[in-house]
Scaffold this active site. Structure first.
Site, short mmCIF file in Angstrom:
data_model
loop_
_atom_site.label_atom_id
_atom_site.label_comp_id
_atom_site.label_asym_id
_atom_site.label_seq_id
_atom_site.Cartn_x
_atom_site.Cartn_y
_atom_site.Cartn_z
CE LYS A 84 -3.87 1.95 2.68
NZ LYS A 84 -4.67 1.81 3.91
CB SER B 60 -8.17 0.73 6.06
OG SER B 60 -8.90 1.91 5.94
CB SER C 98 -8.06 3.65 3.11
OG SER C 98 -7.19 3.07 4.07
#
Ligand code: GLN
Length: 477
Positions: free
Chosen positions: A78, A177, A153
């Protein structure tokens, strides 16, 4: 089965046996990313570095040297986790051109175990969001249905794994997330307990809640990665001595145990979700596990408490993006204040600004401070309640989300969006580990079941997850 559809563990085993070279593996995945990523899952792919690392590994094996436990496994990261010499945008314009000069501790460990970092995944800006729509670069789409949100997210990591663009990915989970996007995309999403994996090198959103998590196709791969990276790190004072998952967990049997679900968590779920959840409970009972219902009315305050705590910490953490030290700097006026103001106004998105304003109010205003303190008290109470319950039981279970993935660009009130996290946020406030495991489909879209345990019961969490994985069939349209 093509390499591109193998689990990380299988890839590693095939590599060790010499059935496949690391270079071949990396090339297959890079090709898949270039050809198949219509989801906006990746922001950056490092073909050159990945292939040269793979070649080194192939030579190492040829020389008969021992290779690490992640050898030949491509891993996506990420974009709020630092990888040396790769961009680290955090999904934000303000860091568009920022290149990380160092590796996060988790990346160091992955590299030591010979994992191959293949690129960076898209995300909601600074990890604030639940839909993948708040990336400053590209909206992320759900590979199960392109009209739907992949969640957020860590939507890029979940989409990448779901679409077989990579067998393993790192995400971050502050309030859900990793678990929520994994549930929406039909993959496994594991968030460790607070401090079990070092946060050094992760761009902080809410430092007292942030965790680095793992997205995988299979439970065994989440365990493989977790066992390679967990534990105390001298660079992160909040990291803790924790334990690994038993090496032979794949062969362990579940024998008995008692889990609970919280009535108030089910009250926010829709009927289809409940039906599927109760079907899963039947399955769980068939393993000899006792299931009981408990009530925890306190949970109704977890979302406001989460928003208060996380926004307060975000307002402080994000103060460093000031146009001077990092990233975008607009210097049309030379006075310092204008540089701050312009760089932040242009560089940061709406959701991030909203949270900074809320957080600043909570830390600065007299009335705001009172609210913030109340939120801290709620957090302590929730923590205590979870610790007591998890001491008396083997674990907790709930749907991971109150509904399946919602449509992209659907008009939603801010509160509706925040409500998406109602089932994951309490677990983050409690700081305990949690995992979302695909547990069935509703209208061709996946649902995840969330299993929570105390840190010392990770074996139980993964074993139960494995049984669900073995027994549940996912029907995709
Ligand atoms: N969706 C939640 C939020 O917007 C959780 C984010 C996260 O876990 N990073 O705050």
């Amino acid at each position: 089965m093509g390499i591109g559809l193998k689990s990380a563990l299988d890839i590693n085993e095939s590599f060790i046996k010499g059935e496949v070279s690391a270079e071949e593996v990396v090339k297959v995945y890079i090709k898949r990313i270039y050809e198949e990523d219509k989801y906006g899952a990746f922001l950056y792919v490092d073909e050159k570095k990945a292939i040269s690392k793979a070649k080194l590994l192939d030579e190492k094996r040829k020389r008969g040297e021992k290779t690490g436990r992640l050898a030949a496994v491509p891993i996506a990261v990420k974009d709020n986790i630092a990888v040396k010499d790769m961009p680290m945008t955090c999904g934000s314009k303000i860091l568009k051109d920022y290149i990380s000069p160092y590796d996060a501790s988790i990346i160091e460990k992955i590299k030591m175990e010979d994992g191959i970092i293949i690129g960076k995944t898209n995300m909601d800006e600074f990890a604030m969001g639940s839909s993948g729509e708040y990336s400053a670069f590209e909206i992320i789409k759900n590979p199960r249905n392109m009209e739907k949100s992949p969640g957020g997210s860590s939507g890029g990591s979940a989409a990448a794994v779901a679409a077989d663009l990579v067998p393993l990915a790192l995400g971050t989970d502050t309030g859900g997330s990793v678990r929520q996007p994994s549930a929406f995309c039909g993959v496994v999403g594991f968030k460790p307990g607070y401090g079990q994996i070092s946060r050094y090198g992760l761009a902080g959103f809410s430092s007292s809640l942030d965790t680095v998590g793992i997205v995988s196709k299979k439970i065994q791969d989440a365990v493989l990665l977790y066992n390679s990276v967990y534990g105390k790190d001298l660079k992160d004072d909040t990291s803790v001595e924790s334990r690994s998952v038993s090496e032979n967990f794949l062969n362990m049997k579940i024998n008995g145990g008692r889990i609970f679900y919280i009535r108030e968590m089910l009250q926010v779920c829709n009927e289809d979700v409940l039906k599927l959840f109760f079907k899963n409970l039947e399955l769980i009972r068939s393993f000899g596990i006792e299931v009981k219902e408990v009530s925890l009315p306190l949970l109704q305050y977890s979302l406001p408490a989460y928003l208060a705590v996380s926004s307060a910490e975000a307002s402080s953490n994000l103060a460093r993006y000031d146009g001077i030290r990092y990233g975008m700097s607009i210097r049309s006026d030379s006075d310092l204040y204008s540089i701050y103001k312009k760089s932040r106004s242009v560089g940061l998105g709406k959701e991030v600004k909203k949270r900074i304003i809320l957080g600043s109010y909570l830390l600065w205003d007299k009335e705001g401070k009172k609210l913030y303190e109340r939120a801290l008290k709620v957090r302590e109470d929730i923590k205590e309640a979870f610790y007591t319950l998890l001491k008396e039981n083997s674990g907790m279970i709930s749907p991971c989300t109150s509904d399946i993935a919602f449509g992209l660009k659907e008009k939603r009130q801010a509160l509706e969006m925040y409500n998406m996290d109602r089932l994951t946020v309490p677990v983050s406030l409690a700081g305990v580990p949690g995992i979302s495991v695909p547990c069935g489909t509703i209208n061709g879209m996946p649902l995840g079941i969330q299993i929570i345990t105390a840190e010392k019961n990770l074996d139980f969490m993964f074993r139960l997850g494995l049984e669900i994985e073995k027994n549940v069939v996912m029907y995709y349209e």
